[in-house]
Design an enzyme around this catalytic site. Structure first.
Site, PDB file in Angstrom:
ATOM      1  N   GLY A  64       2.848  14.704   8.199  1.00  0.00           N
ATOM      2  CA  GLY A  64       1.803  14.446   7.218  1.00  0.00           C
ATOM      3  C   GLY A  64       0.422  14.490   7.825  1.00  0.00           C
ATOM      4  O   GLY A  64      -0.493  13.781   7.415  1.00  0.00           O
ATOM      5  N   ALA A  65       0.249  15.355   8.825  1.00  0.00           N
ATOM      6  CA  ALA A  65      -0.992  15.368   9.609  1.00  0.00           C
ATOM      7  C   ALA A  65      -2.002  16.406   9.129  1.00  0.00           C
ATOM      8  O   ALA A  65      -3.021  16.624   9.766  1.00  0.00           O
ATOM      9  CB  ALA A  65      -0.673  15.606  11.082  1.00  0.00           C
TER      10      ALA A  65
ATOM     11  N   ARG B  73      -3.944  16.203   6.572  1.00  0.00           N
ATOM     12  CA  ARG B  73      -5.177  15.569   6.090  1.00  0.00           C
ATOM     13  C   ARG B  73      -4.992  14.060   6.084  1.00  0.00           C
ATOM     14  O   ARG B  73      -3.934  13.557   6.421  1.00  0.00           O
ATOM     15  CB  ARG B  73      -5.524  16.070   4.679  1.00  0.00           C
ATOM     16  CG  ARG B  73      -4.435  15.819   3.646  1.00  0.00           C
ATOM     17  CD  ARG B  73      -4.689  16.585   2.356  1.00  0.00           C
ATOM     18  NE  ARG B  73      -3.575  16.442   1.418  1.00  0.00           N
ATOM     19  CZ  ARG B  73      -3.521  15.527   0.450  1.00  0.00           C
ATOM     20  NH1 ARG B  73      -4.511  14.654   0.311  1.00  0.00           N
ATOM     21  NH2 ARG B  73      -2.490  15.470  -0.363  1.00  0.00           N
TER      22      ARG B  73
ATOM     23  N   SER C  71       3.732  -0.207   5.448  1.00  0.00           N
ATOM     24  CA  SER C  71       2.671  -0.693   4.568  1.00  0.00           C
ATOM     25  C   SER C  71       2.844  -2.193   4.393  1.00  0.00           C
ATOM     26  O   SER C  71       3.971  -2.705   4.468  1.00  0.00           O
ATOM     27  CB  SER C  71       2.743  -0.005   3.206  1.00  0.00           C
ATOM     28  OG  SER C  71       1.897  -0.643   2.260  1.00  0.00           O
TER      29      SER C  71
ATOM     30  N   TYR D 227       8.049   2.661  -3.684  1.00  0.00           N
ATOM     31  CA  TYR D 227       7.205   2.719  -2.485  1.00  0.00           C
ATOM     32  C   TYR D 227       7.448   1.509  -1.582  1.00  0.00           C
ATOM     33  O   TYR D 227       7.611   1.649  -0.365  1.00  0.00           O
ATOM     34  CB  TYR D 227       5.738   2.780  -2.913  1.00  0.00           C
ATOM     35  CG  TYR D 227       4.763   2.968  -1.781  1.00  0.00           C
ATOM     36  CD1 TYR D 227       4.627   4.208  -1.158  1.00  0.00           C
ATOM     37  CD2 TYR D 227       3.960   1.922  -1.335  1.00  0.00           C
ATOM     38  CE1 TYR D 227       3.714   4.397  -0.123  1.00  0.00           C
ATOM     39  CE2 TYR D 227       3.048   2.100  -0.301  1.00  0.00           C
ATOM     40  CZ  TYR D 227       2.936   3.331   0.302  1.00  0.00           C
ATOM     41  OH  TYR D 227       2.044   3.516   1.325  1.00  0.00           O
TER      42      TYR D 227
ATOM     43  N   LYS E 282       8.942   1.513   2.284  1.00  0.00           N
ATOM     44  CA  LYS E 282       8.171   0.993   3.408  1.00  0.00           C
ATOM     45  C   LYS E 282       8.870  -0.201   4.068  1.00  0.00           C
ATOM     46  O   LYS E 282       8.763  -0.394   5.283  1.00  0.00           O
ATOM     47  CB  LYS E 282       6.765   0.615   2.944  1.00  0.00           C
ATOM     48  CG  LYS E 282       5.935   1.816   2.488  1.00  0.00           C
ATOM     49  CD  LYS E 282       5.785   2.863   3.589  1.00  0.00           C
ATOM     50  CE  LYS E 282       4.882   4.003   3.205  1.00  0.00           C
ATOM     51  NZ  LYS E 282       4.673   4.978   4.299  1.00  0.00           N
TER      52      LYS E 282
ATOM     53  N   ILE F   6      -6.787   1.082   2.532  1.00  0.00           N
ATOM     54  CA  ILE F   6      -7.536   1.970   3.418  1.00  0.00           C
ATOM     55  C   ILE F   6      -8.414   2.895   2.583  1.00  0.00           C
ATOM     56  O   ILE F   6      -7.988   3.409   1.546  1.00  0.00           O
ATOM     57  CB  ILE F   6      -6.577   2.809   4.291  1.00  0.00           C
ATOM     58  CG1 ILE F   6      -5.634   1.887   5.086  1.00  0.00           C
ATOM     59  CG2 ILE F   6      -7.369   3.717   5.231  1.00  0.00           C
ATOM     60  CD1 ILE F   6      -6.325   0.916   6.018  1.00  0.00           C
TER      61      ILE F   6
END
Length: 246
Positions: A11-12, A14, A141, A154, A158, A187
């Site tokens: 997932g790099a 962006r 998370s 989600y 996590k 974030i």
């Protein structure tokens, strides 16, 4: 370690993943960028990495696909010679209240967020074991610790990452492979930028430090956990949340 290291970051293309990749590149680490999207979407990220003077290559891969991840890991080892660091960052959301959540919403999030971590760890660890060295960091998370209405899929994914991380730490510690998780809070991203001022103020009230975190805050935590300074740290969940969940 004195020799140059190689990091695989999922997932790099962006966002947080791109910041992690760039931060590690500044530490003179070669980067294998793994992302679901086409390489063109990560053009800026790849140019930034190249400017750091390291080797950076892009690999399009759906991390939820077991055979595809095996193939891409083998290709990365062929291209770079090894994988020292694995950062499991790829993840998605599909938020709905449980009573409105479809099976497809559940499966898609769990497959990418949690199964994706399993797939990468499964295929990368044999190479790390042969070198008797490895650093694995998975992005969880605070939602995985505290739960959150409208995010059953989600939060479960996590939370699962945390259990997986602790188990991997126990199974691979004898081979000098550490496994840790980073649990971000709110974030600052394109998603939070779109919130109204009223919504942002409501979020700030939940955070003792009174501000959103930056992607660099997450990248700094990852940088520490893969460094030699953290050689005796494994199986931990490092919260980077401004005190949101204490």
């Amino acid at each position: 370690m004195n020799e140059k290291r190689v990091a695989l970051v999922t997932g790099a293309g962006r966002g947080i993943g791109a910041t992690i990749a760039l931060t590690l590149a500044k530490e003179n680490t070669d980067i294998a960028v793994v992302d679901y999207a086409a390489e063109e979407s990560a053009k800026e990220t790849m140019e930034t990495l190249a400017a750091c003077g390291v080797t950076a290559r892009y690999y399009a891969c759906d991390v939820s696909d077991f055979s595809a991840t095996k193939t891409v890991v083998e290709q990365i080892v062929k291209d770079f010679g090894k994988i020292d660091i694995l950062v499991n960052n790829a993840g998605i959301t599909a938020d709905k209240l449980l009573m409105r959540m479809d099976e497809s919403d559940w499966d898609r999030v769990l497959n990418i967020n949690l199964k994706g971590c399993f797939n990468m760890i499964k295929h990368v660890t044999p190479h790390m074991m042969r070198k008797r060295y490895g650093r694995i960091v998975s992005i969880s998370s605070v939602v995985g610790l505290m739960g959150n209405a409208g995010q059953a899929n989600y939060a479960a994914s996590k939370a699962g990452i945390i259990g997986l991380t602790k188990t991997v730490a126990k199974e691979f510690g004898a081979r000098n492979i550490t496994a840790n998780a980073v649990a971000p809070g709110f974030i600052k991203t394109a998603m939070t930028d779109a919130l109204t001022e009223e919504q942002k103020q409501a979020m700030y009230k939940l955070i003792p430090l009174g501000a959103l975190g930056e992607t660099q805050d997450i990248a700094n935590a990852v940088k520490f956990l893969v460094s030699d300074d953290a050689r005796y740290i494994t199986g931990v969940v490092l919260k980077v949340d401004g005190g949101m969940y204490i």
